[in-house]
Design a protein around this motif. Structure first.
Motif, mmCIF file in Angstrom:
data_model
loop_
_atom_site.group_PDB
_atom_site.id
_atom_site.type_symbol
_atom_site.label_atom_id
_atom_site.label_comp_id
_atom_site.label_asym_id
_atom_site.label_seq_id
_atom_site.Cartn_x
_atom_site.Cartn_y
_atom_site.Cartn_z
ATOM 1 N N TRP A 127 0.835 -1.200 0.000
ATOM 2 C CA TRP A 127 0.000 0.000 0.000
ATOM 3 C C TRP A 127 0.871 1.253 0.000
ATOM 4 O O TRP A 127 0.548 2.244 -0.635
ATOM 5 N N ASP A 128 1.941 1.204 0.745
ATOM 6 C CA ASP A 128 2.939 2.264 0.766
ATOM 7 C C ASP A 128 4.249 1.599 1.179
ATOM 8 O O ASP A 128 4.321 0.369 1.256
ATOM 9 N N LYS A 129 5.269 2.375 1.429
ATOM 10 C CA LYS A 129 6.569 1.757 1.700
ATOM 11 C C LYS A 129 6.575 0.916 2.967
ATOM 12 O O LYS A 129 7.366 -0.017 3.101
ATOM 13 N N ASN A 130 5.701 1.203 3.897
ATOM 14 C CA ASN A 130 5.687 0.475 5.169
ATOM 15 C C ASN A 130 4.662 -0.659 5.219
ATOM 16 O O ASN A 130 4.924 -1.703 5.803
ATOM 17 N N LYS A 131 3.500 -0.444 4.626
ATOM 18 C CA LYS A 131 2.399 -1.400 4.761
ATOM 19 C C LYS A 131 2.275 -2.287 3.526
ATOM 20 O O LYS A 131 2.219 -1.779 2.397
ATOM 21 N N ALA A 184 -4.075 2.648 -2.666
ATOM 22 C CA ALA A 184 -3.909 3.500 -1.487
ATOM 23 C C ALA A 184 -5.156 3.494 -0.610
ATOM 24 O O ALA A 184 -6.285 3.367 -1.095
ATOM 25 N N TYR A 205 -7.068 -2.497 4.950
ATOM 26 C CA TYR A 205 -5.765 -3.120 5.177
ATOM 27 C C TYR A 205 -5.864 -4.575 5.642
ATOM 28 O O TYR A 205 -5.056 -5.040 6.430
ATOM 29 N N LYS A 318 6.302 2.358 -12.125
ATOM 30 C CA LYS A 318 5.548 3.080 -11.092
ATOM 31 C C LYS A 318 5.760 4.589 -11.208
ATOM 32 O O LYS A 318 4.869 5.371 -10.877
#
Length: 339
Positions: A127-131, A184, A205, A318
């Motif tokens: 979803w993003d760099k962490n999740k 997102a 999530y 991307k």
């Protein structure tokens, strides 16, 4: 004079119609590539069999090939990269491993290991760099789900969040690592196949899930969806078919405009089994598989065959416009638009 008149009237429909071709970036490397992460137009990572991971930082002019030490026999079916230094690779089969590098592939850290003989991880989505979330084939009829909130340093088993049991013979496909799609805000779609095909959707999530029927070719272990993509929360596509009948296109592509709740067939389908599909723009899509590659210029309604070459996966950059295809024998090609 009459020809010029009709050319002006019909432009750009025929006279300036866009055509596409593909050009090689790499050949003859001893790996079957199924993992692909096109970070920018210059930075591309691939992963495949024989423990092989490849990287280019110059758009495919040269490649660096890596075999993480101690994992040389793994089949890395999916890879997600953030730049030329940081990447996460996932293998298929048992034991299951998740590896992470932060130094361009020189060193890899094992962040997950599962020795259950039934474990088989299919795909990874961030979803993003962490999740991020990973899904795998069911164990005791429960889809395996893993989640990270710290950029892949640790993985949490969230399989219990999906309350719906999978049917007997229902599983995932790891042909390209793309039967999972994240957007997102916590949205994620996962496609299952085999005896039964479904779309599993979460908007938070992976905390809560819904299931939608996916009426693609199904009923056998070799049938179902092998790749999905969503342009936004509503518009999406699913491709697949039967990988042992890769020139049969009976019912191997479907389109949705309501987030996967309902699906419809296109007017002109793709030309066979397809294991990779991606949106280039809202109207332009590309799909590929072992029997070739097809292009749609009208949102997936009609498809044109552009190549007979065999590939497993396709992805658009991307942070750019480059579209890359990859497959067996280290084949890596780039899509080119011709005026």
């Amino acid at each position: 004079m009459m020809k010029i008149f009709w050319c002006l009237i019909l432009a750009p429909f025929f006279c300036f119609a866009q055509t596409y071709s593909i050009k090689p970036l790499n050949k003859n490397t001893k790996t079957s590539i199924r993992g692909l992460s096109v970070v920018t137009d210059k930075v591309i990572w691939v992963s495949g069999s024989n423990g092989s991971i490849g990287k280019t930082v110059n758009g495919g002019e040269t490649w660096t090939w890596i075999k993480p030490v101690g994992y040389e026999k793994l089949d890395f079916r999916d890879i997600e990269a953030f730049d030329e230094n940081e990447a996460i690779a996932v293998n298929a089969g048992s034991p299951a491993y998740i590896l992470k590098t932060t130094d361009g592939g020189l060193n890899w850290v094992e962040t997950y290991k599962n020795t259950d003989t039934a474990i088989f991880l299919d795909g990874l989505g961030f979803w993003d760099k962490n999740k991020a979330i990973i899904f795998g084939d069911p164990i005791n009829n429960k889809m395996q789900l893993l989640k990270t909130i710290d950029a892949g340093k640790k993985w949490i088993d969230i399989s219990s969040n999906l309350k719906l049991p999978l049917a007997k013979g229902e599983a995932g496909f790891a042909a390209s690592g793309t039967t999972i799609k994240t957007l997102a805000g916590g949205k994620v779609w996962i496609a299952s196949g085999g005896t039964v095909s479904n779309i599993y959707y979460s908007s938070d999530y992976g905390l809560n899930w819904q299931a939608y029927k996916l009426p693609i070719w199904q009923g056998e272990n070799s049938t179902g969806p092998f790749s999905i993509d969503f342009y936004n929360a509503k518009i999406g596509v699913a491709v697949g078919g039967n990988y042992v009948k890769d020139k049969d296109n009976s019912n191997n592509i479907l389109l949705t405009d309501d987030g996967g709740k309902t699906w419809k067939k296109p007017e002109t389908p793709v030309f066979g089994y397809r294991s990779g599909v991606t949106y280039i723009t809202k109207n332009t899509l590309i799909a590929t598989g072992t029997s070739g590659t097809d292009i749609s210029l009208d949102g997936g309604a009609n498809w044109k065959h552009i190549s007979d070459l065999s590939f497993n996966v396709v992805q658009k950059s991307k942070k750019g416009s480059v579209v890359v295809l990859a497959g067996n024998n280290g084949l890596i090609y780039q899509l080119e638009a011709n005026p």
